[in-house]
Design an enzyme around this catalytic site. Structure first.
Site, short mmCIF file in Angstrom:
data_model
loop_
_atom_site.label_atom_id
_atom_site.label_comp_id
_atom_site.label_asym_id
_atom_site.label_seq_id
_atom_site.Cartn_x
_atom_site.Cartn_y
_atom_site.Cartn_z
N SER A 3 4.30 8.71 51.40
CA SER A 3 3.26 9.52 52.04
C SER A 3 3.54 11.02 51.95
O SER A 3 2.62 11.80 51.71
CB SER A 3 3.08 9.08 53.49
OG SER A 3 2.62 7.75 53.52
N LYS A 26 3.67 0.66 64.96
CA LYS A 26 2.21 0.58 64.91
C LYS A 26 1.59 -0.03 66.17
O LYS A 26 0.44 0.23 66.49
CB LYS A 26 1.79 -0.24 63.69
CG LYS A 26 2.00 0.54 62.41
CD LYS A 26 1.55 -0.21 61.19
CE LYS A 26 1.88 0.63 59.96
NZ LYS A 26 1.55 -0.01 58.71
N GLY A 38 3.82 -12.97 57.39
CA GLY A 38 4.17 -11.90 58.33
C GLY A 38 3.12 -11.76 59.42
O GLY A 38 1.95 -12.16 59.24
N ALA A 39 3.55 -11.23 60.56
CA ALA A 39 2.61 -11.04 61.69
C ALA A 39 2.91 -9.73 62.40
O ALA A 39 2.74 -9.60 63.60
CB ALA A 39 2.73 -12.23 62.66
N GLY A 41 2.73 -5.22 62.32
CA GLY A 41 1.66 -4.24 62.45
C GLY A 41 0.65 -4.31 61.33
O GLY A 41 -0.56 -4.40 61.58
N ASN A 87 5.03 -16.75 59.90
CA ASN A 87 5.92 -15.66 60.35
C ASN A 87 7.24 -16.23 60.84
O ASN A 87 7.31 -17.35 61.34
CB ASN A 87 5.24 -14.87 61.48
CG ASN A 87 5.95 -13.55 61.74
OD1 ASN A 87 6.24 -12.82 60.79
ND2 ASN A 87 6.23 -13.24 62.99
N THR A 100 9.00 -15.22 63.43
CA THR A 100 8.90 -15.45 64.88
C THR A 100 7.60 -16.18 65.15
O THR A 100 6.50 -15.63 64.95
CB THR A 100 8.93 -14.10 65.63
OG1 THR A 100 10.08 -13.38 65.18
CG2 THR A 100 8.99 -14.29 67.13
N LEU A 139 2.50 -6.12 49.87
CA LEU A 139 2.17 -4.77 50.34
C LEU A 139 3.32 -3.79 50.13
O LEU A 139 3.15 -2.58 50.25
CB LEU A 139 1.77 -4.79 51.82
CG LEU A 139 0.60 -5.70 52.18
CD1 LEU A 139 0.01 -5.29 53.52
CD2 LEU A 139 -0.50 -5.71 51.12
P1 NAP Z 1 6.43 -4.46 61.34
O1 NAP Z 1 5.33 -4.27 62.31
O2 NAP Z 1 7.80 -4.06 61.74
O3 NAP Z 1 6.45 -6.02 60.93
C1 NAP Z 1 7.47 -6.52 60.16
C2 NAP Z 1 7.16 -7.94 59.73
O4 NAP Z 1 8.23 -8.34 58.85
C3 NAP Z 1 7.13 -8.94 60.86
O5 NAP Z 1 6.24 -9.98 60.55
C4 NAP Z 1 8.58 -9.47 60.86
O6 NAP Z 1 8.71 -10.77 61.39
C5 NAP Z 1 8.84 -9.53 59.39
N1 NAP Z 1 10.27 -9.51 59.09
C6 NAP Z 1 11.11 -8.46 59.23
N2 NAP Z 1 12.36 -8.82 58.85
C7 NAP Z 1 12.29 -10.13 58.48
C8 NAP Z 1 13.24 -11.05 57.98
N3 NAP Z 1 14.50 -10.71 57.78
N4 NAP Z 1 12.81 -12.30 57.67
C9 NAP Z 1 11.53 -12.65 57.84
N5 NAP Z 1 10.57 -11.81 58.33
C10 NAP Z 1 10.95 -10.57 58.63
O7 NAP Z 1 6.13 -3.70 59.96
P2 NAP Z 1 4.69 -3.35 59.28
O8 NAP Z 1 4.27 -2.01 59.72
O9 NAP Z 1 3.79 -4.51 59.49
O10 NAP Z 1 5.09 -3.21 57.74
C11 NAP Z 1 5.55 -4.33 57.00
C12 NAP Z 1 5.62 -4.02 55.49
O11 NAP Z 1 4.36 -3.64 54.98
C13 NAP Z 1 6.56 -2.89 55.11
O12 NAP Z 1 7.29 -3.27 53.98
C14 NAP Z 1 5.65 -1.75 54.77
O13 NAP Z 1 6.21 -0.87 53.81
C15 NAP Z 1 4.46 -2.47 54.19
N6 NAP Z 1 3.25 -1.67 54.34
C16 NAP Z 1 2.61 -1.27 53.22
C17 NAP Z 1 1.46 -0.51 53.32
C18 NAP Z 1 0.76 -0.08 52.09
O14 NAP Z 1 -0.13 0.79 52.18
N7 NAP Z 1 1.06 -0.64 50.96
C19 NAP Z 1 0.94 -0.15 54.57
C20 NAP Z 1 1.64 -0.59 55.70
C21 NAP Z 1 2.78 -1.35 55.57
P3 NAP Z 1 9.07 -11.00 62.96
O15 NAP Z 1 7.76 -10.95 63.69
O16 NAP Z 1 9.73 -12.32 62.98
O17 NAP Z 1 10.01 -9.87 63.36
#
Ligand code: NAP
Length: 502
Positions: free
Chosen positions: A251, A298, A360-361, A363, A383, A385, A449
């Protein structure tokens, strides 16, 4: 205006001279780090100001202050006096500044500096954090009214960064150099002008023999071309991104390139923050106008919002905040960024008849699920969790399961499109795969993503099986375009995109 000072950490004076000449156009001055020179070279330092055009700071940093000088204080004082010794040539060939630490009490050195026209920077370095009364310490630092006070501190948290901005405010009018080292402090190096800091230190990057002078220094190119340091004034509009640890984000490249191409007096800064609450206080202190919000904030950001867009209310996740007279307003641009990208990828107008797995679940998964529902797709949420999978799926009547063998089995019924939304596989952990148990048939359309790395482990596996794949870069750009409109109003200048390299 705050100046840019290049920290020279070569082993010889000739190498330092060569490096300074290379960066001459981007920096205003240099710091000769005598502690990095080979021992024989240290006796020749008096020549250095004559070898270069820019004003130079003479510094011999001790190991305990983060430098490389391991000799005793006696030896250091002799070297400092050698550097300050009167030269036959005129004063322009003296060191312009000398950095003397707070506890270095050698009147003859101070006298020599004053006599030969070298200004004293009176410094202290704290690698253990930022003390409460930083302003008081700064005020008491100088041994004489003509000295410049310098504090270089290493915050252990965003809350400690706030102390530095507060100290800057409380010491307005005091001639000083003020900066934070380390990951939390990058913003203070970019916003040196706002802190009233005499200068910001820059490091040479990509030269194996030039170690960084201190943790977190940016290179001159980053400061001048990327953040447009020279144009930052108290009137500059400040935007940024908050997240933690915020290691992989494109960004800042996107927004700073656009701001520069449009000649906007605005800057976009990364704010890695261990505490959202501390970041929001910092945002007020520096008058931040708007920010992108990313992992893991988020959802945590919601209570800070006075007003939420319909999408934020529906999705219950926010990735964009805007300062408005009544308080913070929240928007979600992930949602449309995602669905625009997916529909463009599959060449469709909606997801009618499509069966989708959402991995995943968190933000961003909230935005994805809401859009899949809006576009009339049927989905399965998996997910790690379990309860979060259930909570996300329930309002849309989607199926849900854990990220396990059962989940992988269920996927066979939801495998037209697979959307990976977790951070698993993101840099630096590039060999991780959240879907190890699932074997691709080659018929699935797979979107991850993640965009750093360009091809995640999961996407590579999917491609090898014959699936069509897309990473998160296109979504990032699309959501950032919507974010641009939120930050600045008006349509995104699409014609600029073709000239962008991120
Ligand atoms: P977040 O709210 O922290 O959510 C993280 C997710 O990843 C949760 O579902 C979490 O599961 C899971 N997770 C984390 N570590 C894990 C592990 N070791 N094993 C299994 N599941 C795991 O993050 P977010 O904002 O949603 O972003 C997630 C990803 O999307 C990032 O890589 C980010 O770069 C990408 N993203 C991309 C864009 C784009 O424009 N391309 C925009 C936004 C985000 P739990 O619920 O079990 O913790």
């Amino acid at each position: 205006m705050a100046r840019i000072c290049l920290c020279l950490t070569g082993k010889t004076l000739a190498r330092d001279q060569e490096i300074l000449e290379k960066y001459e156009k981007q920096v205003d001055m240099a710091e000769l780090r005598v502690d990095c020179l080979d021992p024989d070279e240290r006796f020749l330092i008096r020549r250095f100001p004559e070898m270069v055009k820019a004003p130079v700071i003479l510094t011999i940093r001790r190991e305990r202050d983060g430098g490389f000088f391991v000799g005793g204080e006696g030896a250091r004082i002799i070297l400092l006096s050698k550097g300050l010794a009167f030269a036959e040539a005129d004063r322009r060939h003296n060191f312009a500044y000398v950095d003397l630490e707070e506890d270095l009490n050698v009147p003859s050195l101070e006298e020599a500096a004053r006599t030969f026209g070298t200004r004293i920077i009176r410094s202290f370095h704290d690698y253990q954090g930022v003390e409460q009364n930083l302003a008081g310490r700064l005020r008491a630092l100088r041994h004489g009214g003509d000295e410049i006070a310098k504090a270089a501190v290493m915050p252990r948290s965003m809350a400690e960064v706030i102390r530095v901005y507060e100290a800057a405010r409380e010491t307005r009018g005091l001639e000083k150099i003020l900066l934070c080292m380390g990951d939390y402090g990058g913003n203070t190096r970019i916003l040196a002008e706002l802190l009233g800091s005499h200068l910001t230190y820059a490091a040479v990057k990509g030269e194996a023999d030039m170690p960084p002078g201190a943790p977190g220094q940016l290179c001159p190119k980053e400061l001048v071309d990327f953040y447009r340091f020279r144009t930052i004034t108290p009137k500059t509009r400040i935007f940024g991104i908050v997240g933690f640890p915020l290691t992989a984000t494109s960004s800042p490249a996107f927004f700073n390139t656009i701001f520069s191409q449009q000649n906007l007096d605005a800057v976009y800064i990364p704010f890695p923050s261990d505490s959202l609450e501390a970041f929001m206080r910092l945002a007020d202190l520096i008058g931040l106008e708007g920010a992108s919000v990313t992992i893991p904030y988020k959802e945590e950001i919601l209570p800070y919002l006075k007003l939420r867009s319909e999408k934020v209310d529906f999705i219950k996740a926010c990735n964009t905040i805007l300062r408005r007279p009544g308080g913070w307003v929240g928007a979600n641009t992930d949602a449309l960024g995602f669905s625009d990208s997916l529909l463009n990828f599959i060449g469709a107008k909606n997801l009618k008849g499509k069966r989708v797995t959402i991995i995943g679940a968190g933000g961003v998964a909230r935005a994805v699920a809401a859009e899949v529902y809006r576009l009339k797709g049927k989905a399965l949420v998996l997910n790690r969790t379990l309860f979060r999978a259930r909570d996300l799926a329930a309002p849309y009547r989607f199926a849900w399961s854990g990220l396990d063998g059962r989940g992988a089995d269920l996927m066979s019924r939801y495998s037209d499109i697979i959307i990976q939304t977790t951070s698993v596989g993101m840099e630096p952990d590039v060999n991780a795969d959240p879907l190890e148990l699932y074997k691709f048939t080659g018929k699935e359309v797979v979107m991850d993503l993640i965009y750093k790395p360009e091809t995640s482990h999961l996407l590579r596996r999917a491609a090898q099986a014959g699936c069509s794949i897309r990473n998160g870069y296109d979504m990032l750009i699309r959501q950032a375009q919507y974010q641009y409109t939120q930050f600045l109003g008006g349509d995104f200048p699409a014609q600029l995109m073709s000239r962008m390299i991120i």
